[in-house]
Scaffold this motif. Structure first.
Motif, PDB file in Angstrom:
ATOM      1  N   ALA A 294     -22.005 -70.534  31.006  1.00  7.68           N
ATOM      2  CA  ALA A 294     -21.587 -69.397  30.025  1.00  7.68           C
ATOM      3  C   ALA A 294     -22.546 -69.846  28.799  1.00  7.68           C
ATOM      4  O   ALA A 294     -22.734 -68.703  28.048  1.00  7.68           O
ATOM      5  N   VAL A 298     -24.387 -66.469  27.115  1.00  9.25           N
ATOM      6  CA  VAL A 298     -24.189 -65.948  25.776  1.00  9.25           C
ATOM      7  C   VAL A 298     -25.406 -65.863  24.762  1.00  9.25           C
ATOM      8  O   VAL A 298     -25.629 -64.986  24.126  1.00  9.25           O
ATOM      9  N   THR A 301     -27.849 -63.208  25.956  1.00 12.35           N
ATOM     10  CA  THR A 301     -27.334 -62.136  25.357  1.00 12.35           C
ATOM     11  C   THR A 301     -27.532 -61.519  24.193  1.00 12.35           C
ATOM     12  O   THR A 301     -27.894 -60.693  23.691  1.00 12.35           O
TER      13      THR A 301
END
Length: 308
Positions: A294, A298, A301
């Protein structure tokens, strides 16, 4: 005449396609070269990951495994010991990441340049990275000796600071490990920053100097924007390194005193190999993997959005 030349030109311009057998043979050779590494990855990485995922849904016993569903994950999310370990891991990862990035950039700016003597400085500064982590942790454990004669206590005593308990106190054990982790990670970040600084256009510095820009303004408006991709890469690597810390904690404190420096990796190790709770330990490993995944998604992104 014109049509004949056109057809001839068309035949000449069209690229020659490689025979299908030749392309298939090239792909086969490439996969054959990759096969040994892929088999090692399969046996030592992907199969254990699949087994760990399977065991995370079971209560593992010596004779047989009992299906318990998500009970192991509920234990992780509700147990105070796991909550404290997760919090310690996050704090350690955040502090190590910020500290190593700031110091790495500072040292990179200081020793950047073509001078001949700088190769020795860079090599000496990079030595902590190539030294075995267990040996480094053992040396720091000696340096953290809480007595007045301890190395670090002797150094801070020169400036009038009282001796500190370092690893022996619940209030300072985690921060002491963070200090050593920053020392360990800074040289790596420094070398990556040095590689990034090489790509900065020097004419921008010259133009800024002609315009009367100060050193701070050149750093803020030229160097830091140029190093933005490097920051994203190092932030991801440093954060993952901080979340997966194990050897430092295991050698220095083993999670003590009273669990004040317990992180998720050491807790998983103790549950799996000391308490034989392999199901809960496997669930903890899966949680750590998902947290790392994760974090990577993140960060990537955010990087892509900022690049647009």
């Amino acid at each position: 005449m014109t049509s004949t030349l056109t057809r001839a030109g068309t035949r000449t311009a069209s690229p020659r396609r490689r025979p299908k057998a030749v392309r298939w043979r090239g792909s086969l050779i490439a996969w054959l070269f990759l096969a040994p590494a892929l088999l090692l990855f399969l046996y030592f990485k992907f199969i254990p990951m699949a087994v760990g995922l399977w065991k995370s849904f079971h209560e593992v016993k010596y004779i047989s495994d009992t299906w318990v569903g998500f009970d192991n994950y509920k234990t992780i999310l509700t147990d105070d010991e796991f909550g404290a370990a997760i919090w310690h891991s996050v704090v350690l990862a955040l502090g190590t990441t910020v500290g190593s990035l700031v110091l790495g950039l500072g040292f990179a700016l200081l020793i950047e340049g073509p001078a001949r003597y700088l190769w020795f400085v860079r090599t000496a500064a990079f030595l902590p990275v190539v030294t075995t982590m267990a040996a480094v942790a053992e040396v720091w454990r000696i340096m953290f000796h809480p007595a007045d004669s301890g190395m670090l206590n002797t150094i801070i005593g020169w400036v009038g600071v009282d001796p500190q308990p370092w690893l022996g106190s619940e209030n300072s054990s985690l921060w002491s490990i963070m200090l050593m982790s920053i020392w360990r990670g800074t040289p790596y970040d420094m070398m990556i920053f040095l590689a990034g600084l090489v790509g900065v256009d020097r004419t921008l510095y010259e133009a800024a100097a002609v315009d009367g820009a100060s050193t701070w303004h050149r750093l803020r408006h030229i160097t830091l924007p140029a190093l933005r991709p490097v920051f994203w890469i190092l932030f991801t690597l440093a954060a993952i390194r901080g979340l997966r810390v194990f050897v430092e904690v295991y050698v220095l404190t083993n999670g003590g005193p009273n669990g004040s420096s317990e992180v998720l990796m050491t807790l998983i190790y103790k549950l799996g190999f000391q308490k034989n709770e392999l199901g809960v330990a496997s669930a903890g490993g899966i949680v750590l993997f998902l947290a790392t995944l994760a974090l990577t998604v993140v960060v990537q992104t955010l990087r892509r959005r900022q690049a647009k």
